[in-house]
Design an enzyme around this catalytic site. Sequence first.
Site, PDB file in Angstrom:
ATOM      1  N   ASP A  67       0.823  -1.202   0.000  1.00  0.00           N
ATOM      2  CA  ASP A  67       0.000   0.000   0.000  1.00  0.00           C
ATOM      3  C   ASP A  67       0.869   1.269   0.000  1.00  0.00           C
ATOM      4  O   ASP A  67       1.795   1.378   0.803  1.00  0.00           O
ATOM      5  CB  ASP A  67      -0.871  -0.045   1.267  1.00  0.00           C
ATOM      6  CG  ASP A  67      -1.964   0.986   1.268  1.00  0.00           C
ATOM      7  OD1 ASP A  67      -2.835   0.914   0.392  1.00  0.00           O
ATOM      8  OD2 ASP A  67      -1.944   1.872   2.152  1.00  0.00           O
ATOM      9  N   GLU A  81       2.247  -0.117  -4.658  1.00  0.00           N
ATOM     10  CA  GLU A  81       1.338   0.918  -5.166  1.00  0.00           C
ATOM     11  C   GLU A  81       2.108   2.234  -5.240  1.00  0.00           C
ATOM     12  O   GLU A  81       2.609   2.699  -4.223  1.00  0.00           O
ATOM     13  CB  GLU A  81       0.131   1.062  -4.236  1.00  0.00           C
ATOM     14  CG  GLU A  81      -0.892   2.042  -4.764  1.00  0.00           C
ATOM     15  CD  GLU A  81      -1.920   2.488  -3.717  1.00  0.00           C
ATOM     16  OE1 GLU A  81      -3.007   2.922  -4.097  1.00  0.00           O
ATOM     17  OE2 GLU A  81      -1.619   2.411  -2.505  1.00  0.00           O
TER      18      GLU A  81
HETATM   19  C1  NOJ Z   1      -4.316   3.031  -0.876  1.00  0.00           C
HETATM   20  C2  NOJ Z   1      -5.420   2.039  -0.732  1.00  0.00           C
HETATM   21  O1  NOJ Z   1      -5.610   1.382  -1.952  1.00  0.00           O
HETATM   22  C3  NOJ Z   1      -6.644   2.803  -0.277  1.00  0.00           C
HETATM   23  O2  NOJ Z   1      -7.807   2.021  -0.291  1.00  0.00           O
HETATM   24  C4  NOJ Z   1      -6.360   3.332   1.109  1.00  0.00           C
HETATM   25  O3  NOJ Z   1      -7.424   4.154   1.526  1.00  0.00           O
HETATM   26  C5  NOJ Z   1      -5.074   4.152   1.148  1.00  0.00           C
HETATM   27  N1  NOJ Z   1      -4.011   3.541   0.418  1.00  0.00           N
HETATM   28  C6  NOJ Z   1      -4.608   4.333   2.567  1.00  0.00           C
HETATM   29  O4  NOJ Z   1      -4.166   3.115   3.086  1.00  0.00           O
END
Ligand code: NOJ
Length: 566
Positions: free
Chosen positions: A218, A260
Site C-alpha cells: 500500500d 502501489e
Molecule cells: C491506498 C489504498 O488502496 C486505499 O484504499 C487506502 O485508503 C489508502 N491507500 C490508505 O491506506
Amino acid sequence: MAVTKATAAENKIFSNSKLDKKWWHDAVIYQIYPRSFMDANNDGIGDLAGIISKLDYLKQLGINVIWLSPVFKSPMDDNGYDISDYQDIASEFGTLAEMDALIVAAAKRDIKIIMDLVVNHTSDEHPWFIESKKSLDNPYRDYYVWRKPQPDGSEPNNFHSYFGGSGWELDTNTGEYYFHQFSKKQPDLNWDNPQVQEEVHNMMNWWLDRGIGGFRMDVIDLIGKEVDKQIMTNGPRLHPLLQQMNKATFGSRDVLTVGESWSATPNIAKLYSDPAREELSMVFQFEHITITFDPYEGKWKPRAFDLVEFKKVISKWQTELADCGWNSLFWNNHDLPRVVSKYGCPDQYRVESAKMLATALHFLKGTPYIYQGEEIGMTNVKFDNIEDYQDIETLNLYEERIASGVSHESMMEGIYKNGRDNARTPMQWNNTFNAGFSTGKPWIKLNPNYVEINVESALSEPTSIFHYYQKLIKLRKQHAVIVYGEFQPLFEEHAQVFAYLRKLDNDTVVVINNFSAQVITVSLPNSLQGITGDCLINNYGPRVQLLEQLVLAPYESFATLINKAN
Ligand code: NOJ
C-alpha cells in the site's frame, strides 16, 4: 524456498532481454475486497469463509493469484487500511485459523495468496500508537511522526491529508502533533526509526512463513518521506528502505511483490522493478488513470477520456519497461470506478465493451490484475443520497468540498464517476435476495442491476464476459508472445481505435480494439494486408483474414495470431 533461476535453455525466450523467467510473468491476479466478496456467516460483511467457498469459482476462471485487500484486525475507519494488529484477523472477517485454511485451500487449487502490506501508517488503535501517545519519552514515541506546534500553536506545516483536513492532529496529552497522510485514525509510521523497520520485517517474515505468495504494498512510495521538507512521494530513503526490506524478508523467497505508486514514472518504475536492484517485482503505476482527472480538482472533476493521450501513456510504459523491469496491467481496483462504466458503454454495449476492454489490456506485456466483478461486467452504482455512501474519502471530501462552495450536484457527479464505493458494492453472485452475497443486511447497498448481471447467469451463458476472461487467461499460458513479445503500436493518432502488435520470433499478434460505439473503418499497414492467421479471440466473430480495409463494429475487438513459419 530458494529463488529459482531458469536455465539458459528455458531462457531462450529472452534472447533479446536481460530478464530471468519468473512464475508471475504469465500469471493473472484476481483482487478480492473481502468486505464485499462473499458473506458466509450472514452478518452483512464478506469474510474468509465466504472466500473459501468461492475458490472453485476462481479456479474455474483460471486465475493464479489472489490479492487479498486487508483482513487484519482493524477499527475499519478505512475498511481495513487502518490496521491495529498485523498478526491477527479482524473478527468480522474470521480467524487466523481460517486465514491459514484459506492459504491451504487456495494452494490445493494452485492459487497463491498475496496479502496487503499497509505500513506507511497503522491504525491509531494499534498498541504501538497507544503507547506512543502516552508520553514524550515512551519507548514507542519515535515509532510515529511527532512534531511540536508552531509558536502560535498551529500545525507544524500546512500539509493537507488525502482524506480532507489537515495532515496533523494535536494530541492534547503531550502537546504535540502527529502526522497522518490519510485519516486522523491512520497515523504515519516513522520509517527513519530502525525499530519500525525491524518490526515490519519480522511481521512480513511471519506471514511469509505461513505460506503466502507475496505482498501488495500500500502507498509504498510514501515510506521514504521527509515530512519537514514536505517531500512525501519518492523520498530519498525510499529505495534504500526497499532494498533493505527485500534483503531482510522476501528476497530469498520466490514471491511476488507489487508496490502501489501513484507517483511512478517509467524511470522510477525501473528503480523498483529492475531485478538487478533487488527491490520489487513490479509497481502499480497510475498515469493511465490520472490523465482522466482534473489537474487541480483531481478525480472529483473528471476529464473526458482521450484515447490518443491514453495510447501515448500505454505505449510509453510498454516501450520503456520492455527490457528492464516489469509492468502491472489493470483497469480498476477497490479505489477506482468500474472499467466498463468508465471506458465502455454500460447501457447499450455492456458485454461488447467489457470484452473489448479486456482484450485491450490482456494482450499487453505485463501481469494482468482483475478486480472482483470485472469478469462479469459489474458496473458503477448511483446511490440517490450521500448518506448511502460508506467510503471515508467520499464522505470527508463531500463535506469539505461542499463547504468550499462546490455544488451538491457537481460533487455527486464526481462521486458517480470516480467515487470508491463504485467498486465496493457486494459481488453479484445470483439474482436472488441480496445477489446471493448475504442473507443479512449488507454493509453497503447493492447495485440493483444484480438481477441481470450476476455470476450464475454469466456461468450459464457460453458467450458471457466470464467465459471471455477465462479464455484470455488461458491464452496467456498458451502463447509466449503474449507474455514476452515486443510491443508495437498501430494507428497512434486514431481517436477511436487502440491497436498494436506483439512480436516474438515467428509469431505476431495483431490486436485491434474499437473504443467507440461507432462503426469504424481502418486500413491496415501493407505488411499485414491479406494475411491469414489464427483468430485467438474476438467479441463479434473471428477475424481470420486481415483485409486491406477493416470495418469494425461498435466496440469490436479481436486478436489474430500470424505465424511466419506456417
Ligand atoms: C491506498 C489504498 O488502496 C486505499 O484504499 C487506502 O485508503 C489508502 N491507500 C490508505 O491506506
